[in-house]
Write a protein that holds these residues in place. Structure first.
Motif, PDB file in Angstrom:
ATOM      1  N   ALA A 121     -28.207 -67.954  33.036  1.00 59.69           N
ATOM      2  CA  ALA A 121     -26.832 -68.453  33.051  1.00 59.69           C
ATOM      3  C   ALA A 121     -26.176 -68.382  31.680  1.00 59.69           C
ATOM      4  O   ALA A 121     -24.960 -68.181  31.584  1.00 59.69           O
ATOM      5  N   ASP A 122     -26.934 -68.529  30.602  1.00 60.73           N
ATOM      6  CA  ASP A 122     -26.362 -68.527  29.251  1.00 60.73           C
ATOM      7  C   ASP A 122     -26.468 -67.127  28.659  1.00 60.73           C
ATOM      8  O   ASP A 122     -27.477 -66.764  28.041  1.00 60.73           O
ATOM      9  N   VAL A 123     -25.402 -66.325  28.828  1.00 58.24           N
ATOM     10  CA  VAL A 123     -25.466 -64.931  28.374  1.00 58.24           C
ATOM     11  C   VAL A 123     -25.497 -64.812  26.853  1.00 58.24           C
ATOM     12  O   VAL A 123     -25.878 -63.761  26.324  1.00 58.24           O
ATOM     13  N   THR A 124     -25.115 -65.864  26.131  1.00 60.42           N
ATOM     14  CA  THR A 124     -25.142 -65.780  24.672  1.00 60.42           C
ATOM     15  C   THR A 124     -26.569 -65.627  24.148  1.00 60.42           C
ATOM     16  O   THR A 124     -26.767 -65.160  23.025  1.00 60.42           O
TER      17      THR A 124
ATOM     18  N   PRO B 100     -32.742 -54.717  26.584  1.00 59.85           N
ATOM     19  CA  PRO B 100     -31.568 -53.824  26.600  1.00 59.85           C
ATOM     20  C   PRO B 100     -30.300 -54.458  26.026  1.00 59.85           C
ATOM     21  O   PRO B 100     -29.414 -53.744  25.559  1.00 59.85           O
ATOM     22  N   SER B 101     -30.158 -55.786  26.082  1.00 59.65           N
ATOM     23  CA  SER B 101     -28.906 -56.447  25.679  1.00 59.65           C
ATOM     24  C   SER B 101     -28.786 -56.477  24.160  1.00 59.65           C
ATOM     25  O   SER B 101     -29.700 -56.892  23.457  1.00 59.65           O
TER      26      SER B 101
ATOM     27  N   HIS C 118     -17.582 -63.230  24.823  1.00 55.17           N
ATOM     28  CA  HIS C 118     -16.837 -63.826  25.930  1.00 55.17           C
ATOM     29  C   HIS C 118     -15.345 -63.528  25.819  1.00 55.17           C
ATOM     30  O   HIS C 118     -14.755 -63.626  24.735  1.00 55.17           O
ATOM     31  N   LEU C 119     -14.747 -63.182  26.941  1.00 62.07           N
ATOM     32  CA  LEU C 119     -13.301 -63.015  27.058  1.00 62.07           C
ATOM     33  C   LEU C 119     -12.688 -64.238  27.729  1.00 62.07           C
ATOM     34  O   LEU C 119     -11.527 -64.576  27.496  1.00 62.07           O
TER      35      LEU C 119
ATOM     36  N   SER D   4     -31.081 -61.514  16.748  1.00 59.38           N
ATOM     37  CA  SER D   4     -29.737 -60.958  16.688  1.00 59.38           C
ATOM     38  C   SER D   4     -28.931 -61.787  15.700  1.00 59.38           C
ATOM     39  O   SER D   4     -29.343 -62.877  15.288  1.00 59.38           O
ATOM     40  N   GLY D   5     -27.771 -61.260  15.322  1.00 62.89           N
ATOM     41  CA  GLY D   5     -26.974 -62.002  14.361  1.00 62.89           C
ATOM     42  C   GLY D   5     -25.629 -61.360  14.123  1.00 62.89           C
ATOM     43  O   GLY D   5     -25.249 -60.398  14.796  1.00 62.89           O
ATOM     44  N   ALA D   6     -24.923 -61.904  13.141  1.00 63.81           N
ATOM     45  CA  ALA D   6     -23.592 -61.390  12.831  1.00 63.81           C
ATOM     46  C   ALA D   6     -23.244 -61.727  11.389  1.00 63.81           C
ATOM     47  O   ALA D   6     -23.692 -62.735  10.837  1.00 63.81           O
TER      48      ALA D   6
END
Length: 312
Positions: free
Chosen positions: A24-27, A35-36, A41-42, A242-244
């Motif tokens: 449920a939590d795509v983040t 693969p992700s 989010h839009l 992952s990160g930013a």
């Protein structure tokens, strides 16, 4: 167009509500599902959402926009892609979670799709098959650890104010091929980029303890304001990382935020840090190690531009 239908399932040794929460939590997907790569989010409501997803498909990074309806009471999530990339013309499906006995869940992942004219649908079916099997295995791996999800998946960030512009800092992070000459813990970089500003980066580094390792990452570069990334080959202690990097101008310089999300492998953490290591110890170690690397990279950027501006 012929609609292709596929179904995959797996029995997971965890309670259905725990497994449902992971999907449920795509983040959290970039550190759970191989693969992700990135989710943005839009729109996000209590029971429905729209987001843009970047993911690897047949060795390439594709992206599409999806909408989902979440039904926690029925433990069911339906999805439909709104904007696709060829060769996929349409794609949708559902996740469902059924308790077999207490503490055991059967997860079912269904897909239906069509392909653009002239495309061999078997190629898409093969990709769906591989990704579905990989996702179900990764879901089980995290759910069956038996720990609270927030103890295993850890997000943290640092914001640093520096006395050079956001554009200069972005330029240094974007052009990571320069790092071996200017960032001490980086010894080698191989960098390629496609027309959509998606970079593939392979990097050799040396840890503070003198241990060399190689990482491979996908980086999504956006409008000179942020660079999101996912490590395709994360350190051994992590299932995923992952990160930013986010860049913003501020009075007398810029503010850069370095954000990290990690999924910790508890067994390997104990092997590396000691038999008595718990997840709190691992989170503390990773927060310090990754934050230090980010801060050091930014300080190297400052030195790089200060040197260029200094008179000869």
């Amino acid at each position: 167009m012929n609609i292709q239908v596929m179904s995959h399932s797996k029995v997971v040794q965890a309670a259905p509500e725990a497994v449902y929460a992971l999907v449920a939590d795509v983040t959290k997907w970039p550190v759970i599902f191989e693969p992700s790569v990135l989710v943005r989010h839009l729109h996000r409501g209590p029971n429905e959402e729209r987001f843009r997803l970047w993911a690897t498909v047949n060795g390439e990074v594709n992206n599409w926009t999806s909408r989902r309806v979440l039904d926690a009471a029925q433990r069911r999530i339906t999805f439909e892609q709104e904007r696709n990339q060829a060769p996929i013309a349409s794609m949708g499906g559902s996740w469902s979670f059924h308790e077999i006995v207490p503490g055991t869940t059967k997860v079912r992942l269904d897909h239906h799709f069509t392909v653009v004219d002239g495309t061999d649908s078997d190629l898409v079916a093969d990709a769906v098959d591989r990704n579905s099997e990989t996702e179900l295995a990764a879901l089980a791996r995290i759910a069956e650890l038996g720990h609270r999800i927030d103890d295993v998946i850890h997000t943290f960030e640092d914001s640093v104010r520096l006395d050079i512009s956001a554009a200069e800092l972005y330029d240094f992070v974007y052009h990571s091929e320069r790092w071996p000459e200017h960032v001490p813990h980086v010894s080698r970089i191989e960098l390629t980029e496609d027309d959509d500003a998606v970079q593939l980066m392979e990097m050799d580094t040396v840890t503070a303890g003198g241990i060399p390792h190689t990482t491979k990452s996908v980086r999504i570069c956006s409008h000179r304001e942020r660079i999101d990334y996912k490590q395709l080959l994360p350190p051994a202690m992590l299932f995923g990382h992952s990160g930013a990097w986010e860049f913003a101008d501020a009075p007398d310089g810029a503010v850069v935020t370095a954000r990290h999300t990690v999924a910790i492998n508890p067994a390997v953490a104990r092997e590396i840090l000691g038999a008595e290591t718990d997840l709190a110890d691992a989170r503390e170690y990773l927060t310090e190690a990754l934050s230090t690397n980010s801060r050091n990279t930014l300080l190297c950027a400052v030195r790089y531009f200060q040197t260029r501006k200094s008179p000869a």
